[in-house]
Design an enzyme around this catalytic site. Sequence first.
Site, mmCIF file in Angstrom:
data_model
loop_
_atom_site.group_PDB
_atom_site.id
_atom_site.type_symbol
_atom_site.label_atom_id
_atom_site.label_comp_id
_atom_site.label_asym_id
_atom_site.label_seq_id
_atom_site.Cartn_x
_atom_site.Cartn_y
_atom_site.Cartn_z
ATOM 1 N N LEU A 149 0.926 -0.548 -0.022
ATOM 2 C CA LEU A 149 -0.166 -0.215 -0.253
ATOM 3 C C LEU A 149 1.100 0.722 0.095
ATOM 4 O O LEU A 149 0.643 2.614 0.508
ATOM 5 C CB LEU A 149 -1.210 -0.221 1.014
ATOM 6 C CG LEU A 149 -2.067 1.015 0.766
ATOM 7 C CD1 LEU A 149 -3.208 0.765 -0.202
ATOM 8 C CD2 LEU A 149 -2.857 0.769 2.506
ATOM 9 N N GLY A 150 1.653 1.347 -1.266
ATOM 10 C CA GLY A 150 2.629 2.798 -1.383
ATOM 11 C C GLY A 150 1.661 3.430 -2.278
ATOM 12 O O GLY A 150 0.239 3.878 -1.654
ATOM 13 N N ARG A 151 2.033 4.001 -3.214
ATOM 14 C CA ARG A 151 2.034 5.466 -4.075
ATOM 15 C C ARG A 151 0.928 4.775 -4.510
ATOM 16 O O ARG A 151 0.150 5.143 -5.006
ATOM 17 C CB ARG A 151 2.026 6.724 -4.317
ATOM 18 C CG ARG A 151 3.877 6.836 -3.389
ATOM 19 C CD ARG A 151 4.820 7.566 -4.411
ATOM 20 N NE ARG A 151 5.941 8.246 -4.054
ATOM 21 C CZ ARG A 151 6.703 8.048 -3.937
ATOM 22 N NH1 ARG A 151 6.647 7.022 -3.674
ATOM 23 N NH2 ARG A 151 7.645 8.840 -3.275
ATOM 24 N N ILE A 152 1.533 3.249 -5.391
ATOM 25 C CA ILE A 152 0.403 2.676 -6.473
ATOM 26 C C ILE A 152 -0.996 2.353 -5.975
ATOM 27 O O ILE A 152 -2.207 1.864 -6.193
ATOM 28 C CB ILE A 152 1.276 2.388 -7.688
ATOM 29 C CG1 ILE A 152 2.044 2.795 -8.432
ATOM 30 C CG2 ILE A 152 0.013 1.553 -8.214
ATOM 31 C CD1 ILE A 152 2.826 2.503 -8.965
ATOM 32 N N ARG A 172 4.894 -4.814 5.297
ATOM 33 C CA ARG A 172 5.987 -4.838 5.632
ATOM 34 C C ARG A 172 5.745 -4.624 7.320
ATOM 35 O O ARG A 172 5.489 -5.305 8.374
ATOM 36 C CB ARG A 172 7.380 -4.854 5.948
ATOM 37 C CG ARG A 172 8.144 -5.153 4.860
ATOM 38 C CD ARG A 172 9.436 -4.518 4.432
ATOM 39 N NE ARG A 172 9.445 -2.638 4.393
ATOM 40 C CZ ARG A 172 10.840 -2.570 3.515
ATOM 41 N NH1 ARG A 172 11.976 -3.053 3.585
ATOM 42 N NH2 ARG A 172 10.841 -1.627 3.438
ATOM 43 N N ARG A 229 6.669 -6.164 -10.400
ATOM 44 C CA ARG A 229 7.589 -6.889 -10.609
ATOM 45 C C ARG A 229 7.528 -8.584 -11.020
ATOM 46 O O ARG A 229 6.876 -8.914 -10.674
ATOM 47 C CB ARG A 229 9.563 -6.978 -10.477
ATOM 48 C CG ARG A 229 9.300 -5.319 -10.785
ATOM 49 C CD ARG A 229 9.985 -5.108 -11.906
ATOM 50 N NE ARG A 229 10.951 -3.355 -12.052
ATOM 51 C CZ ARG A 229 9.894 -2.515 -12.478
ATOM 52 N NH1 ARG A 229 9.448 -2.404 -12.287
ATOM 53 N NH2 ARG A 229 10.326 -1.532 -12.396
ATOM 54 N N ASP A 253 0.829 -7.827 -15.753
ATOM 55 C CA ASP A 253 1.426 -6.560 -16.944
ATOM 56 C C ASP A 253 3.050 -6.557 -16.483
ATOM 57 O O ASP A 253 3.751 -6.222 -17.487
ATOM 58 C CB ASP A 253 0.620 -5.487 -16.478
ATOM 59 C CG ASP A 253 1.566 -4.316 -17.379
ATOM 60 O OD1 ASP A 253 1.484 -4.557 -19.140
ATOM 61 O OD2 ASP A 253 1.757 -3.246 -16.479
ATOM 62 N N GLU A 258 11.096 -10.686 -18.798
ATOM 63 C CA GLU A 258 10.332 -9.914 -19.820
ATOM 64 C C GLU A 258 11.826 -9.677 -21.470
ATOM 65 O O GLU A 258 12.246 -9.811 -20.878
ATOM 66 C CB GLU A 258 9.927 -8.735 -19.652
ATOM 67 C CG GLU A 258 9.276 -8.834 -18.400
ATOM 68 C CD GLU A 258 8.314 -7.441 -18.125
ATOM 69 O OE1 GLU A 258 8.782 -6.148 -18.329
ATOM 70 O OE2 GLU A 258 7.633 -7.773 -17.224
ATOM 71 N N HIS A 276 3.769 -5.599 -20.293
ATOM 72 C CA HIS A 276 4.620 -3.893 -19.269
ATOM 73 C C HIS A 276 3.613 -2.528 -19.941
ATOM 74 O O HIS A 276 5.059 -2.300 -20.088
ATOM 75 C CB HIS A 276 6.150 -4.216 -19.518
ATOM 76 C CG HIS A 276 6.588 -3.936 -18.149
ATOM 77 N ND1 HIS A 276 7.569 -4.044 -17.462
ATOM 78 C CD2 HIS A 276 5.937 -2.789 -17.380
ATOM 79 C CE1 HIS A 276 7.899 -4.091 -15.719
ATOM 80 N NE2 HIS A 276 6.432 -2.367 -16.373
ATOM 81 N N GLY A 278 1.950 -0.419 -17.774
ATOM 82 C CA GLY A 278 1.506 0.060 -16.358
ATOM 83 C C GLY A 278 1.531 1.790 -17.064
ATOM 84 O O GLY A 278 0.551 2.050 -16.470
#
Length: 309
Positions: A149-152, A172, A229, A253, A258, A276, A278
């Site tokens: 639950l960071g910025r994205i 974490r 990732r 994605d 890759e 990929h 996004g």
Amino acid sequence: MTCILQLGPLSERFNRTLAAEHEVLPIWQADAEALLAEHAQRIEVVVTSARFGCSAALIERLPRLRAICSFGVGYDPIDVAAARTRGIPVSNTPDVLNDCVADLAFGLLIDCARQMSRADRFVRDGNWGRAQLPLGHRVSGKRLGILGLGRIGAAIARRSSGFEMQVRYHNRRPLAGCDYAYEASLHELARWSDFLIVACPGGENTRNLVDRPVMDALGSQGVLINVSRGSVIDEPALVSALQDGRLGGAGLDVYVHEPQVPPALLEMPNVVLLPHIGSATEETRLAMEELLFDNLRSFLERGEMLTAV
């Protein structure tokens, strides 16, 4: 003019602007070893991306390197520890891509649940009126788990409110003042979730974090979405879980190697595969380019990065 080693092409617009302002050495257009042998002593800045990275070995070969500017929010392919040992700052392009990545994550979720890509193929193949498309699943009111639950991740969670979804997350550690419920165990978060979206950083600390037990906990009706990732998910375990019916579906994605995608995934109707993309909108890519240039100019003029990692 500053001598810049560019490790891979970005947009033509970006490449032209960079070359107009600096002496640019495009390593992909030359014999890399010959280029480094001739110019390593002059290179002051490396421009790269999350795709091309920057290894400790390359940093070691550049005695006058002063800064690394990267295009993209992820920086796990860059040996940041090696750079810090030399006092070399590294910048990325956070925040400006949050909305587009979150949009895509939710698009994958809806696609997997309502089988939109599968239905499109159904119509194009002439099956409408001749066969029956299996029923999909409702999105509204379901349980959404977010790994990271960071910025994205926070932007994804905000979007869920329009679908009246319950949201829980795993980091974490819990976030102070957060409106969403925290799950200390990723396994328990998966068990609770109808949809699990992976939005955490890549790198060794999160490699194969989503493993077979987590997928089994998500279950035969659960859907796994990854916009983070490829390394965060145990890819062979994912293929096995989908083949065995222990996991309901997946929207991806990103992948481990890759642009290679496990061949088995290509044959699965309950999997949505994207290349990929996004951050791949005109608006976001322009904002990312501008932020990289802002970081570069700020460093060269004042010795400070605007968004140092």
